[in-house]
Design a protein around this motif. Structure first.
Motif, PDB file in Angstrom:
ATOM      1  N   GLY A   8       0.813  -1.217   0.000  1.00  0.00           N
ATOM      2  CA  GLY A   8       0.000   0.000   0.000  1.00  0.00           C
ATOM      3  C   GLY A   8       0.844   1.263   0.000  1.00  0.00           C
ATOM      4  O   GLY A   8       0.483   2.259  -0.623  1.00  0.00           O
ATOM      5  N   ALA A  14       2.083   1.668  -3.474  1.00  0.00           N
ATOM      6  CA  ALA A  14       0.990   2.020  -4.388  1.00  0.00           C
ATOM      7  C   ALA A  14       0.678   3.514  -4.362  1.00  0.00           C
ATOM      8  O   ALA A  14       0.035   4.030  -5.278  1.00  0.00           O
ATOM      9  CB  ALA A  14      -0.264   1.221  -4.046  1.00  0.00           C
ATOM     10  N   ARG A  15       1.149   4.228  -3.351  1.00  0.00           N
ATOM     11  CA  ARG A  15       0.930   5.674  -3.277  1.00  0.00           C
ATOM     12  C   ARG A  15       1.875   6.459  -4.171  1.00  0.00           C
ATOM     13  O   ARG A  15       1.668   7.642  -4.403  1.00  0.00           O
ATOM     14  CB  ARG A  15       1.108   6.151  -1.834  1.00  0.00           C
ATOM     15  CG  ARG A  15       0.060   5.616  -0.906  1.00  0.00           C
ATOM     16  CD  ARG A  15       0.280   6.165   0.477  1.00  0.00           C
ATOM     17  NE  ARG A  15      -0.608   5.506   1.403  1.00  0.00           N
ATOM     18  CZ  ARG A  15      -0.282   5.187   2.633  1.00  0.00           C
ATOM     19  NH1 ARG A  15       0.916   5.481   3.086  1.00  0.00           N
ATOM     20  NH2 ARG A  15      -1.130   4.591   3.412  1.00  0.00           N
ATOM     21  N   LYS A  70      -1.796  -0.858  -7.408  1.00  0.00           N
ATOM     22  CA  LYS A  70      -1.766  -1.904  -6.384  1.00  0.00           C
ATOM     23  C   LYS A  70      -1.107  -3.176  -6.903  1.00  0.00           C
ATOM     24  O   LYS A  70      -0.350  -3.829  -6.197  1.00  0.00           O
ATOM     25  CB  LYS A  70      -3.179  -2.207  -5.898  1.00  0.00           C
ATOM     26  CG  LYS A  70      -3.785  -1.110  -5.071  1.00  0.00           C
ATOM     27  CD  LYS A  70      -5.164  -1.476  -4.593  1.00  0.00           C
ATOM     28  CE  LYS A  70      -5.760  -0.330  -3.795  1.00  0.00           C
ATOM     29  NZ  LYS A  70      -7.112  -0.649  -3.339  1.00  0.00           N
ATOM     30  N   ARG A  71      -1.393  -3.519  -8.136  1.00  0.00           N
ATOM     31  CA  ARG A  71      -0.849  -4.752  -8.707  1.00  0.00           C
ATOM     32  C   ARG A  71       0.676  -4.670  -8.842  1.00  0.00           C
ATOM     33  O   ARG A  71       1.393  -5.593  -8.465  1.00  0.00           O
ATOM     34  CB  ARG A  71      -1.500  -5.005 -10.063  1.00  0.00           C
ATOM     35  CG  ARG A  71      -1.170  -6.323 -10.655  1.00  0.00           C
ATOM     36  CD  ARG A  71      -1.973  -6.542 -11.906  1.00  0.00           C
ATOM     37  NE  ARG A  71      -1.678  -7.847 -12.452  1.00  0.00           N
ATOM     38  CZ  ARG A  71      -2.221  -8.323 -13.526  1.00  0.00           C
ATOM     39  NH1 ARG A  71      -3.098  -7.610 -14.193  1.00  0.00           N
ATOM     40  NH2 ARG A  71      -1.904  -9.524 -13.957  1.00  0.00           N
ATOM     41  N   GLY A 103       2.367  -4.803  -5.462  1.00  0.00           N
ATOM     42  CA  GLY A 103       2.432  -6.185  -4.978  1.00  0.00           C
ATOM     43  C   GLY A 103       3.561  -6.965  -5.639  1.00  0.00           C
ATOM     44  O   GLY A 103       4.264  -7.742  -4.984  1.00  0.00           O
TER      45      GLY A 103
END
Length: 192
Positions: A108, A111-112, A118-119, A122
């Protein structure tokens, strides 16, 4: 391969510098936004570089430290991460913060970063967990990193960008460990 570049800054752009390396030759080097913003014309500079060779272009990417260059190259090894995304990641997260995010599996936080979904976040966590040396990070940073994550979340909620929040947290003194104290100190940076 070009591994370092030293010269005088002729021009600064939003995401790049033009550096004169001698003999009247100026090279365009893509750098993190923070480096471009903090560098002024006629400044002498040394950057550690990565040369991307494509059919239609030769692109040079520069980072201030060898450690950041090593992280940049690790990020490039992740499927779906190109040089621009790797540069944006290192512009938003210091190498220690990136290691801590990977060690704590905090996709997370990644992801910012602008350009990372998000993918992809990850994938970065999954693929870099085995490649990074995380032993010391796991022992030294988990509590401090979770406090910093709370401060970053609070700054974002107050309207600051992810990059601004990350930079403010990275400049905080290590002796302030409480969330409220760290948030107060971060806000003072924006007011000064």
């Amino acid at each position: 391969m070009i591994r370092t570049i030293r010269g005088q800054v002729l021009y600064t752009g939003k995401d790049h510098l033009v550096i004169e390396v001698g003999g009247g030759v100026g090279l365009k080097v893509y750098v993190p936004d923070a480096v471009a913003a903090a560098t002024s014309v006629d400044t002498a500079i040394l950057l550690h570089t990565y040369l991307q060779v494509r059919e239609d272009a030769l692109n040079l990417y520069g980072l201030p430290t060898v450690e950041e260059l090593a992280m940049f190259e690790l990020l490039l090894g992740v499927n779906g991460v190109g040089p621009r995304v790797a540069l944006a990641t290192l512009g938003a997260l210091a190498p220690d913060a990136l290691r801590a995010a990977v060690a704590n599996e905090e996709a997370g936080l990644l992801a910012r970063v602008p350009g990372i979904g998000k993918r992809t976040a990850g994938k970065i966590v999954l693929e870099l967990k085995d490649k990074m040396q995380l032993g010391d990070v796991l022992q030294a940073m988990p509590q401090a990193h979770s406090v910093d994550a709370e401060v970053i979340d609070a700054l974002i909620a107050l309207g600051y960008s992810v990059v601004e929040a990350q930079r403010a947290v990275q400049r905080l003194p290590k002796d302030a460990t409480d969330v409220a104290d760290r948030l107060r100190l971060a806000l003072q940076q924006f007011n000064s």
